[in-house]
Each structure stands twice: as structure tokens, then as C-alpha cells.
Scaffold this motif. Structure first.
Motif, PDB file in Angstrom:
ATOM      1  N   ILE A  66       0.836  -1.202   0.000  1.00 47.32           N
ATOM      2  CA  ILE A  66       0.000   0.000   0.000  1.00 47.32           C
ATOM      3  C   ILE A  66       0.869   1.249   0.000  1.00 47.32           C
ATOM      4  O   ILE A  66       0.601   2.215  -0.726  1.00 47.32           O
ATOM      5  CB  ILE A  66      -0.969  -0.012   1.199  1.00 47.32           C
ATOM      6  N   ALA A  67       1.927   1.237   0.792  1.00 51.17           N
ATOM      7  CA  ALA A  67       2.836   2.394   0.838  1.00 51.17           C
ATOM      8  C   ALA A  67       3.503   2.604  -0.519  1.00 51.17           C
ATOM      9  O   ALA A  67       3.671   3.752  -0.964  1.00 51.17           O
ATOM     10  CB  ALA A  67       3.876   2.190   1.931  1.00 51.17           C
ATOM     11  N   GLU A  68       3.885   1.515  -1.194  1.00 51.83           N
ATOM     12  CA  GLU A  68       4.492   1.639  -2.529  1.00 51.83           C
ATOM     13  C   GLU A  68       3.507   2.238  -3.521  1.00 51.83           C
ATOM     14  O   GLU A  68       3.874   3.088  -4.333  1.00 51.83           O
ATOM     15  CB  GLU A  68       4.938   0.267  -3.038  1.00 51.83           C
ATOM     16  N   ASP A 110       3.481   8.703  -8.324  1.00 52.44           N
ATOM     17  CA  ASP A 110       2.941  10.009  -8.705  1.00 52.44           C
ATOM     18  C   ASP A 110       1.846   9.799  -9.756  1.00 52.44           C
ATOM     19  O   ASP A 110       2.104   9.345 -10.864  1.00 52.44           O
ATOM     20  CB  ASP A 110       4.050  10.892  -9.275  1.00 52.44           C
ATOM     21  N   THR A 111       0.607  10.146  -9.398  1.00 57.82           N
ATOM     22  CA  THR A 111      -0.524   9.950 -10.309  1.00 57.82           C
ATOM     23  C   THR A 111      -1.133  11.270 -10.767  1.00 57.82           C
ATOM     24  O   THR A 111      -2.270  11.287 -11.244  1.00 57.82           O
ATOM     25  CB  THR A 111      -1.613   9.102  -9.627  1.00 57.82           C
TER      26      THR A 111
END
Length: 95
Positions: free
Chosen positions: A38-40, A45-46
Motif C-alpha cells: 500500500i505504501a508503494e 505520482d498519479t
């Protein structure tokens, strides 16, 4: 975020799940792995990417909205057991 062994045992207690120390350690590793994934995903950047409703950009072929059946209301009401004022009458079930 990572869970401690005490966190896993507390969650198991709250969920009314009996776990021993060995199982709690295994669950701790699995849950910390999930939190790592989840952290990854959150680190990516979205900006500038539109949300998608589906993984593939597809659209459905739509048919024309035309009537294909004729109105047979009178025919159906003629064979109904009880009709009054254009409504189907049914026996009362609940008093």
C-alpha cells in the motif's frame, strides 16, 4: 506503518479470533507486507492521470431503443380471472 505483535493480538482479540504466538507472528509478517505494498502504491505520482472505471478503455455497442412488441394489454386482461377498471384483482392474503 507496521504492526507490532501486540497490535496483531489486539486485533485478533477484538475480532474474537483465537491465535497463538506463532500464528500472530505469521499474520504480522503478512499484514506488514500488505501495508508495504500500500505504501508503494501511494508513493506513485498519479498527477495528470484520470481515474478509470475499467482497466481497458472499452465502450458497449448500444442498440436503438425501439418498440418491438405490440400492445397486448386487452388480450391479457381478457384471459385474466378477475379484472376491474383495467386492474388485475388478486385474493387478499394479509388481513
Amino acid at each position: 506503518m507496521s504492526l507490532t505483535l501486540q497490535d496483531v493480538k489486539r486485533v485478533a482479540t477484538l475480532a474474537r479470533i483465537a491465535v497463538n504466538d506463532e500464528e500472530a507472528a505469521t499474520y504480522q509478517q503478512h499484514l506488514n507486507g500488505i501495508f508495504g505494498l500500500i505504501a508503494e502504491m501511494q508513493a506513485v505520482d498519479t498527477t495528470g492521470i484520470e481515474p478509470m472505471s475499467h482497466a481497458q478503455d472499452l465502450s458497449q455497442r448500444l442498440r436503438d431503443d425501439v418498440v418491438t412488441e405490440s400492445n397486448q394489454r386487452d388480450k391479457f386482461q381478457a384471459i385474466a380471472p378477475q379484472v376491474a377498471g383495467g386492474l388485475y384483482l388478486v385474493p387478499q392474503v394479509i388481513e
